[in-house]
Design an enzyme around this catalytic site. Structure first.
Site, PDB file in Angstrom:
ATOM      1  N   ARG A  74      -2.088 -27.168 -13.875  1.00  0.00           N
ATOM      2  CA  ARG A  74      -3.343 -26.517 -13.476  1.00  0.00           C
ATOM      3  C   ARG A  74      -3.130 -25.803 -12.150  1.00  0.00           C
ATOM      4  O   ARG A  74      -2.571 -26.371 -11.203  1.00  0.00           O
ATOM      5  CB  ARG A  74      -4.433 -27.578 -13.353  1.00  0.00           C
ATOM      6  CG  ARG A  74      -5.826 -27.070 -13.064  1.00  0.00           C
ATOM      7  CD  ARG A  74      -6.801 -28.242 -13.006  1.00  0.00           C
ATOM      8  NE  ARG A  74      -6.829 -28.955 -14.275  1.00  0.00           N
ATOM      9  CZ  ARG A  74      -6.934 -30.287 -14.385  1.00  0.00           C
ATOM     10  NH1 ARG A  74      -6.987 -31.041 -13.296  1.00  0.00           N
ATOM     11  NH2 ARG A  74      -6.977 -30.856 -15.567  1.00  0.00           N
ATOM     12  N   ARG A 144      -9.498 -31.130  -4.792  1.00  0.00           N
ATOM     13  CA  ARG A 144      -8.980 -30.267  -5.854  1.00  0.00           C
ATOM     14  C   ARG A 144      -9.524 -28.844  -5.712  1.00  0.00           C
ATOM     15  O   ARG A 144     -10.047 -28.474  -4.671  1.00  0.00           O
ATOM     16  CB  ARG A 144      -9.323 -30.881  -7.211  1.00  0.00           C
ATOM     17  CG  ARG A 144      -8.696 -32.272  -7.383  1.00  0.00           C
ATOM     18  CD  ARG A 144      -8.807 -32.778  -8.796  1.00  0.00           C
ATOM     19  NE  ARG A 144      -8.162 -34.068  -8.968  1.00  0.00           N
ATOM     20  CZ  ARG A 144      -8.013 -34.664 -10.156  1.00  0.00           C
ATOM     21  NH1 ARG A 144      -8.477 -34.084 -11.259  1.00  0.00           N
ATOM     22  NH2 ARG A 144      -7.411 -35.845 -10.242  1.00  0.00           N
ATOM     23  N   LYS A 209      -9.907 -38.760  -6.929  1.00  0.00           N
ATOM     24  CA  LYS A 209     -10.024 -37.311  -6.838  1.00  0.00           C
ATOM     25  C   LYS A 209     -11.296 -36.927  -6.091  1.00  0.00           C
ATOM     26  O   LYS A 209     -12.274 -37.678  -6.043  1.00  0.00           O
ATOM     27  CB  LYS A 209     -10.019 -36.690  -8.235  1.00  0.00           C
ATOM     28  CG  LYS A 209     -11.113 -37.208  -9.163  1.00  0.00           C
ATOM     29  CD  LYS A 209     -10.895 -36.692 -10.568  1.00  0.00           C
ATOM     30  CE  LYS A 209     -11.870 -37.328 -11.553  1.00  0.00           C
ATOM     31  NZ  LYS A 209     -11.595 -36.919 -12.942  1.00  0.00           N
ATOM     32  N   LYS A 211     -13.881 -33.473  -5.441  1.00  0.00           N
ATOM     33  CA  LYS A 211     -14.201 -32.139  -5.939  1.00  0.00           C
ATOM     34  C   LYS A 211     -15.280 -31.489  -5.079  1.00  0.00           C
ATOM     35  O   LYS A 211     -16.234 -32.142  -4.665  1.00  0.00           O
ATOM     36  CB  LYS A 211     -14.671 -32.219  -7.400  1.00  0.00           C
ATOM     37  CG  LYS A 211     -13.608 -32.754  -8.345  1.00  0.00           C
ATOM     38  CD  LYS A 211     -14.101 -32.814  -9.780  1.00  0.00           C
ATOM     39  CE  LYS A 211     -13.013 -33.294 -10.721  1.00  0.00           C
ATOM     40  NZ  LYS A 211     -13.479 -33.348 -12.135  1.00  0.00           N
ATOM     41  N   CYS A 430     -14.263 -29.903 -23.677  1.00  0.00           N
ATOM     42  CA  CYS A 430     -13.006 -30.257 -23.021  1.00  0.00           C
ATOM     43  C   CYS A 430     -11.858 -30.105 -24.015  1.00  0.00           C
ATOM     44  O   CYS A 430     -12.071 -29.888 -25.207  1.00  0.00           O
ATOM     45  CB  CYS A 430     -13.076 -31.675 -22.472  1.00  0.00           C
ATOM     46  SG  CYS A 430     -12.975 -32.954 -23.740  1.00  0.00           S
ATOM     47  N   CYS A 436      -4.737 -34.522 -24.778  1.00  0.00           N
ATOM     48  CA  CYS A 436      -5.268 -35.425 -23.757  1.00  0.00           C
ATOM     49  C   CYS A 436      -5.093 -36.876 -24.184  1.00  0.00           C
ATOM     50  O   CYS A 436      -5.567 -37.287 -25.250  1.00  0.00           O
ATOM     51  CB  CYS A 436      -6.739 -35.137 -23.494  1.00  0.00           C
ATOM     52  SG  CYS A 436      -7.450 -36.242 -22.252  1.00  0.00           S
ATOM     53  N   CYS A 475     -14.123 -37.985 -24.418  1.00  0.00           N
ATOM     54  CA  CYS A 475     -14.253 -39.293 -23.785  1.00  0.00           C
ATOM     55  C   CYS A 475     -15.313 -39.174 -22.695  1.00  0.00           C
ATOM     56  O   CYS A 475     -15.798 -38.078 -22.413  1.00  0.00           O
ATOM     57  CB  CYS A 475     -12.901 -39.746 -23.206  1.00  0.00           C
ATOM     58  SG  CYS A 475     -12.485 -38.982 -21.626  1.00  0.00           S
ATOM     59  N   CYS A 479     -15.019 -34.367 -17.961  1.00  0.00           N
ATOM     60  CA  CYS A 479     -14.361 -33.095 -17.654  1.00  0.00           C
ATOM     61  C   CYS A 479     -15.185 -31.883 -18.072  1.00  0.00           C
ATOM     62  O   CYS A 479     -15.115 -30.840 -17.432  1.00  0.00           O
ATOM     63  CB  CYS A 479     -12.989 -33.038 -18.318  1.00  0.00           C
ATOM     64  SG  CYS A 479     -11.820 -34.258 -17.664  1.00  0.00           S
TER      65      CYS A 479
END
Length: 567
Positions: A74, A144, A209, A211, A430, A436, A475, A479
């Site tokens: 990414r 990120r 993470k 964001k 997603c 994934c 899931c 995302c």
């Protein structure tokens, strides 16, 4: 009572020599297409994940072969703006160094490649760097990619907001030189590991993470409520930027069946002047660094830190790190969370064309030649491409005299997407299967087919013109930002989804589970019944999400701690 044991990732980060680990040896190992187990966690800080093709996993196991390991990388592109030489390089790399020859736009306003063989990682990263692109901190326990509203109408404000997204991203980058040493052949540091410093992150970086998004009201196309830290632009009365309302504690990931995990909306801390923006960005991140949960990664995001500390205590800790106080928050209002498709003229007379991309996938297939079309347009376009947070792309800054040529090329390559319904245009999916590892059900490959059936029902009930924000994920990790959709489906198992209803279409209210673990037949039956009621009982201009809340199908959720409450 014994002390809690830190999560394994915490020890890994401390012992990684500032994110180097044994990555160099892992990537050079010709015996396997994989990297060492510990290194799979470190690769994320460099912008890529190891994956395998789950469609052929069992077949390869029967053949006594290891899984077909490839990597997803990414890029880090604050605000999602790409110039045309950069795009042509991105396109060429996809063709030469990936298995899929495709580019996928993500919900974080950037792009990613899938199907990268281990031997191609370094050439690919070098190829991106040739056009001033990188994947530093695109994943991992760090800040990120920073998103910014794609807003061509208020030209000056959008320009300033994009510039701030870049400044924030650069300011919060890790300082380790590991990325440059491993992938770009920078000379290695000869000094001991403890000489290199991470003045903000420290050796353990963040608990999870982090964001960030920057939004320009009334457009909430970046879904600020889904971010650990958000900046809401406040105008100065003359079309310029006065500063930002600063928000913290949003995030959407959760775990099925675990009521201690939940999506949460961001909370406003206060207003900051422009000159204080970077100080407060760093201060919020440092507050999370110091107080985030390093024992249970499922509860390590900033949203839980804010909830556990309380908003006032989190604000005070942030102000202490910043060495200054927030001013009272300014008024603002959001009215939408989607993209504006078709041509839009800005205040300077330039034109911008937003194109719908199904699940963000840029690839040539039997229906249309999206990848070729965007490549050919890039050869003649004098402006840039802007990737949106809804997986779409804008051909930006088109001069009036070039508009006809760009539109004709879009028609030639099937890029205009005029056949798509309002529901499809407001959809996100997603990646999920086959790449994934977390996916429990299909998403990208399935949602378009399901929406086609929704469209039939919507037309049957006379509501085919309604924009209903619809999202699907394989899931519950969030995302595709499913818990901010008016209708959402979150994978529970093969062909089975939890169905959520009730967000508001502008990203300021969470949805809530309506039905659990249902398949397509039950999904369509539920949608048929609800759309019929919507057509007969809705109030004037009432959105679908507001309607299902008003008639009591689900409760309105403005605090994630009520997300699991019984309807």
């Amino acid at each position: 009572m014994s002390e809690k044991k830190l999560a394994a990732n915490e020890y890994l980060k401390v012992n990684s020599n500032y994110l180097r680990g044994t990555l160099e040896e892992s990537v050079a190992n010709p015996v396997t297409g994989a990297v060492a187990d510990d290194d799979t966690q470190l690769t994320k800080f460099h912008g890529f994940y190891m994956q395998d093709d789950r469609d052929i996993r069992n077949e390869r196991k029967q053949q006594k072969l290891e899984p077909k390991h490839t990597f997803m990388l990414r890029a880090r592109i604050p605000g999602g703006v790409i110039d045309m030489p950069q795009w042509l390089q991105i396109d060429q790399i996809a063709e030469e160094l990936t298995d899929y020859n495709s580019i996928r736009l993500t919900t974080r306003q950037t792009f990613q490649y899938h199907g990268i063989l281990k031997r191609n990682l370094k050439p690919l990263i070098k190829g991106l760097y040739q056009v001033k692109l990188d994947s530093i901190a695109a994943c991992g326990d760090v800040n990120r990619n920073v998103m910014a509203t794609t807003n061509p109408i208020q030209t000056q404000l959008q320009k300033e907001v994009h510039e701030w997204s870049v400044k924030i991203s650069e300011h919060l980058l890790p300082k380790t030189r590991a990325y440059f040493e491993l992938w770009l052949d920078e000379e290695k540091l000869e000094t001991p590991a403890d000489v290199e410093q991470e003045p903000v992150y420290g050796k353990t970086y963040l608990p999870r993470k982090f964001k960030i998004a920057v939004a320009v009201p009334p457009y909430n196309d970046v879904d600020i409520s889904a971010n650990d830290l958000s900046f809401i632009a406040i105008e100065d009365g003359n079309g310029g930027l006065a500063g930002f309302n600063v928000c913290a504690g949003g995030g959407l990931g959760s775990t099925h069946g675990d009521v201690n995990t939940y999506p949460q909306l961001t909370r406003v801390l206060g207003f900051c002047k422009l000159e204080d923006t970077l100080d407060f960005a760093q201060a919020v991140m440092m507050t999370q660094r110091d107080n985030g949960n390093r024992y249970d990664r499922k509860r390590a995001r900033t949203k839980y830190t804010v909830d556990d500390m309380g908003v006032d205590a989190f604000r005070e800790a942030t102000e202490k790190h910043a060495g200054k106080k927030f001013e009272p928050a300014r008024d603002y209002e959001f009215t939408s969370q989607g993209d504006r498709f078709g041509w839009v003229e800005d205040m300077n007379g330039k034109w911008h064309l937003t194109l719908f991309l199904e699940a963000g996938r840029i690839v040539d297939d039997e229906r249309r030649t999206i990848k070729t079309g965007l490549r050919e347009i890039a050869k003649v376009h004098k402006g840039e491409y802007r990737m949106t947070a809804n997986q779409n792309i804008m051909i930006a800054n088109v001069a009036a005299e070039d508009k006809a040529q760009i539109e004709e090329m879009c028609k030639q390559y099937g890029l205009l997407g005029t056949e798509h319904s309002p529901i499809m245009l407001n959809s996100i999916a997603c990646v999920a299967l086959p790449t994934c590892a977390l996916a429990m059900a299909e998403s990208e490959r399935y949602l378009p087919r399901l929406i086609e059936k929704f469209d039939v029902l919507a037309e049957k009930h006379g509501v085919g013109d309604q924009e209903i924000v619809t999202r699907m994920t394989g899931c519950p990790n969030g995302c595709g930002r499913p818990f901010l959709a008016e209708v959402a489906f979150v994978g529970k198992g093969p062909g089975k989804y939890n169905m959520y209803l009730g967000a508001d279409g502008k990203g300021t209210r969470l949805n809530q589970m309506y039905r659990e673990n249902i398949g397509e037949e039950e999904i369509l039956a539920e949608m048929d019944t609800i759309l019929e009621r919507y057509s007969k009982e809705r109030e004037q201009d009432e959105r679908f999400g507001d309607f299902v809340v008003r008639i009591g199908l689900v409760k309105p959720v403005y605090d994630g701690r009520e997300f699991h409450a019984t309807n």
